[in-house]
Design an enzyme around this catalytic site. Structure first.
Site, PDB file in Angstrom:
ATOM      1  CD  GLU A  18     -15.786  69.829  18.279  1.00 48.59           C
ATOM      2  OE1 GLU A  18     -15.107  70.825  17.991  1.00 48.59           O
ATOM      3  OE2 GLU A  18     -16.966  69.678  17.913  1.00 48.59           O
ATOM      4  CE  LYS A  58     -13.190  73.534  20.226  1.00 49.99           C
ATOM      5  NZ  LYS A  58     -13.977  73.168  19.022  1.00 49.99           N
TER       6      LYS A  58
END
Lengths: 495, 495
Positions: free
Chosen positions: B222, B330
């Site tokens: 993300e 991430k």
């Protein structure tokens, strides 16, 4: 009303004193009326235009009057997207001012143009904070949407991501400087804005083996968000970097103080030059079309003709993911660079125009004036005329059914640019460039402008252009250098 | 509590009647206690594990017990990101369930696995509406974040854009089917989900000269949003399309009714096959590294070692534009595909692992288990062991200082997968695959699983694996086909 305006403006020192002073100096209605008459007379003296199409003539004059009336009367205020005519966009300022409206002020009322640019200077500290907010430790990022100088975009993909606004303001400063040679403004204010906005872009982007890149940006076309190497953004940044570098080099005696103040080193300037030289400008070499960005031309096609009329504007009817993954434009994007910088050869210009026009919804009112100017440039005068009529009367005829929220101020400026940039082919470079467009729809047209402190009248009559000036003026006419003492007549070139 | 849960669940017909029935059948505490004891005994009988590291052993048993206790007791409920242990993510369901937790249920309690998949079936109509919402007129888009089946992501770039969830659910169905051969489930429910989610992706993407593409998507990572041809998304879609096509072809007698019901034609299936065959899977051929997407490897580098500890997780400390334009993850992204599908040759696997691990913050708890499993696959057993300890104790030791918001349910499943997929090298294919990892940290370990309705015990002792089964079972051991009648012993292969 004045009070309300200040409520949303940048901090004004000694505000109470100013109010008190105003009240103390209250005079009779007649005095104010006279004053207002003088202002209006002066406005029309320097700005009036004339064109032998009553509808367009009336509309253009309405439009520039509205620009004049748009409320930006001092350096602490800018022009909102709707001027002061309506509540759309909540009174916020965008790139609209510098990109679409400012050329009118530069060409007709350079002092007001300077005042508008000063707004960016006065809000530079907020722009520095915004740079930090975007993860860049140096320079300044002009807010996409603001009143008090702080970024107020609710949606960053079509807001903060439009880092091109830094170069839009730089382009406006350059244009103002070219038209006025106002070195004092540059030394005191302009150069600082140029440098800080350039340093931001330099740090935001990166070099690799293929050159300098700006990734994670949104160009003018808000139907294509968060992309890499948007042509408009990169091309404008290139011009921004190179003008800034050249200006500093030529005026180093004064510039070095600004550099010191901003802790900008010679290495920084060298990198700026290198970034300009190695700027990524993507072109599909096979199709001879400028690529809007790294992936636009590879996206899924969308037949905008097949979309029901009531599904426009798309942004109100489709999910952003649907819009972003298709080859569809809200508004002119690459073409804005071609119009502003005007340095692309004709085949590439024509192919690029054809490719993107077909894919443009014109859901933004910032679109058709650009395509219209391009159409004049390409000799497509019938299409240009159609767009000219449309943009000139956009608000008077309420063509977008949105005028109840206020006038489309960028388009007010854009309609003027259709005359100045489109029909007369004016470009503000180190000297005034003129490339009047071949067309058949108008027999006569004229425009008053100010360039290098000369009051100039340019008129078209029966395919001949006559320029008169109240002092000697250098021109570039269809690429030919001309020195005009008082007047000059030449024929419009047939495409 | 039960009542509250139903408040947020999908519509349950005759809800009041059910409540009334429950009350009528109220029995003594002892009766309930006995019932609960039976349930727990059954749970441990089929799910227990053992490993000769007391900390990891205790933690893993805690973790799988928590998965068991996570509240998904009927087909109308799924497992929330925090189970029922805390308020983080407001009780919403994500891909976490199918991608990280479901393998545990398939391997230990296939009925509960089916029940979890049924939740997606019962919410398929909402997923069809979501497809429309995203501009796709056919098929179904599984919501990224939901309770009642409606998309509830507040931020689409790291929400709705993760269209890979369609293939994550398809992968879960395929895995469940491989492990159970439950053709009845497939005919009645599974195939409909597979087809509808595939049709969505087929329409969302597009073909061009270079193949089939999925543009405008976000992969598992993300910190990289709205990209083109994300490898994980495309690779999983390819497997999704090809499994669906093959299943329909092999079971056409039953499948044709589902096709008719969904108005899916033979042409659609042909396109699905074509999209699978021509799927874009980007590899940097020079560096021999899988490209996370079209532009990731060209982005600006970010030295995550130089970022102050208190600036993590990055998403709470930096603007998304800053994060998105850098080479920073991430969580595992490409590596998730390599772990789930396990069909990439070693050099490419190793290079890809090295490249992305260096750039991964592990700001998501869905990351380290994947890298840990990959590390086992690559023979990097020391690193794998380090990650195993970390993920096993993530909540018990409150390593992210976030457990106050609830257990990290995906990581609970992920820690189990480090044992099942990592240490034992289990993969659920048409037959059970086993590729136990060479390692030195554990002398003994064992796991109970169910495959093709056989109860299987697999144990490691001194670099030997012994598998016992209560019935004949086919295996693929290090690529070698083996038919086991009751037990089979083999040595762990040295990398």
């Amino acid at each position: 009303f004045e009070h309300l305006m200040f409520g949303g403006s940048v901090n004004v020192p000694n505000f109470d004193e100013k109010m008190a002073l105003d009240l103390k100096h209250t005079q009779s209605f007649e005095t104010y009326l006279e004053h207002e008459k003088e202002i209006k007379a002066k406005f029309w003296k320097y700005a009036d235009i004339d064109i032998d199409d009553p509808m367009i003539d009336q509309s253009l004059r309405y439009n520039i009057y509205q620009l004049h009336q748009s409320g930006a009367n001092d350096e602490k205020r800018h022009i909102a997207a709707k001027g002061i005519s309506g509540e759309g966009y909540e009174g916020h300022y965008f790139w609209d001012t510098e990109a679409y409206m400012l050329p009118f002020f530069i060409l007709t009322h350079p002092k007001q143009a300077k005042s508008l640019l000063m707004y960016r200077y006065h809000t530079l500290d907020e722009a520095r904070l915004e740079a930090h907010n975007l993860g860049v430790s140096r320079g300044a990022k002009i807010p996409w949407r603001t009143i008090n100088g702080k970024e107020s975009s609710p949606y960053y993909p079509a807001g903060s991501a439009q880092v091109h606004i830094n170069s839009d303001i730089a382009h406006a400063i350059k244009t103002y400087y070219y038209a006025t040679r106002d070195d004092q403004f540059m030394a005191e204010f302009g150069l600082e804005i140029l440098l800080e906005t350039a340093i931001f872009l330099l740090e935001y982007g990166h070099f690799n083996d293929q050159g300098f890149h700006l990734y994670g940006v949104t160009g003018p076309d808000e139907y294509t968000a968060i992309v890499n190497d948007n042509y408009y953004t990169n091309k404008m940044a290139q011009a921004h970097f190179s003008f800034t570098y050249d200006y500093v080099t030529k005026h180093y005696d004064k510039a070095h103080q600004v550099l010191e103040k901003l802790s900008i080193s010679v290495e920084d300037l060298t990198m700026m030059k290198k970034a300009s030289d190695e700027m990524t400008l993507l072109i599909d070499q096979h199709k001879k079309i400028i690529k809007q960005d790294q992936s636009f031309m590879d996206k899924k096609e969308l037949d905008i003709q097949s979309i029901p009329k009531d599904h426009f504007p798309l942004l109100l009817n489709y999910h952003p993911l649907h819009i972003y993954k298709h080859q569809v434009l809200k508004q002119a994007d690459t073409m804005v660079a071609l119009v502003f910088l005007n340095d692309v050869e004709k085949t590439l210009y024509q192919n690029t125009f054809d490719y993107y026009l077909k894919r443009t919804t014109h859901d933004s009112s910032l679109s058709k004036c650009i395509y219209g100017i391009s159409a004049y440039h390409l000799g497509l005068h019938e299409l240009a005329y159609e767009y000219f009529k449309y943009v000139a009367t956009l608000d008077l005829e309420d063509r977008k059914k949105y005028t109840r929220y206020g006038l489309h101020a960028a388009n007010l400026g854009g309609s003027y640019l259709m005359l100045a940039y489109g029909l007369f082919g004016i470009r503000m470079k180190e000297i005034l460039h003129l490339e009047p467009a071949y067309q058949k729809e108008f027999k006569t047209a004229s425009i008053h402008i100010t360039y290098h402190q000369k009051n100039i009248h340019i008129s078209l009559k029966d395919s001949k252009i006559t320029l008169t000036s109240d002092g000697p003026i250098e021109l570039m006419v269809y690429g030919k250098h001309v020195l005009v003492e008082a007047s000059y007549t030449f024929g419009v070139k047939v495409n």
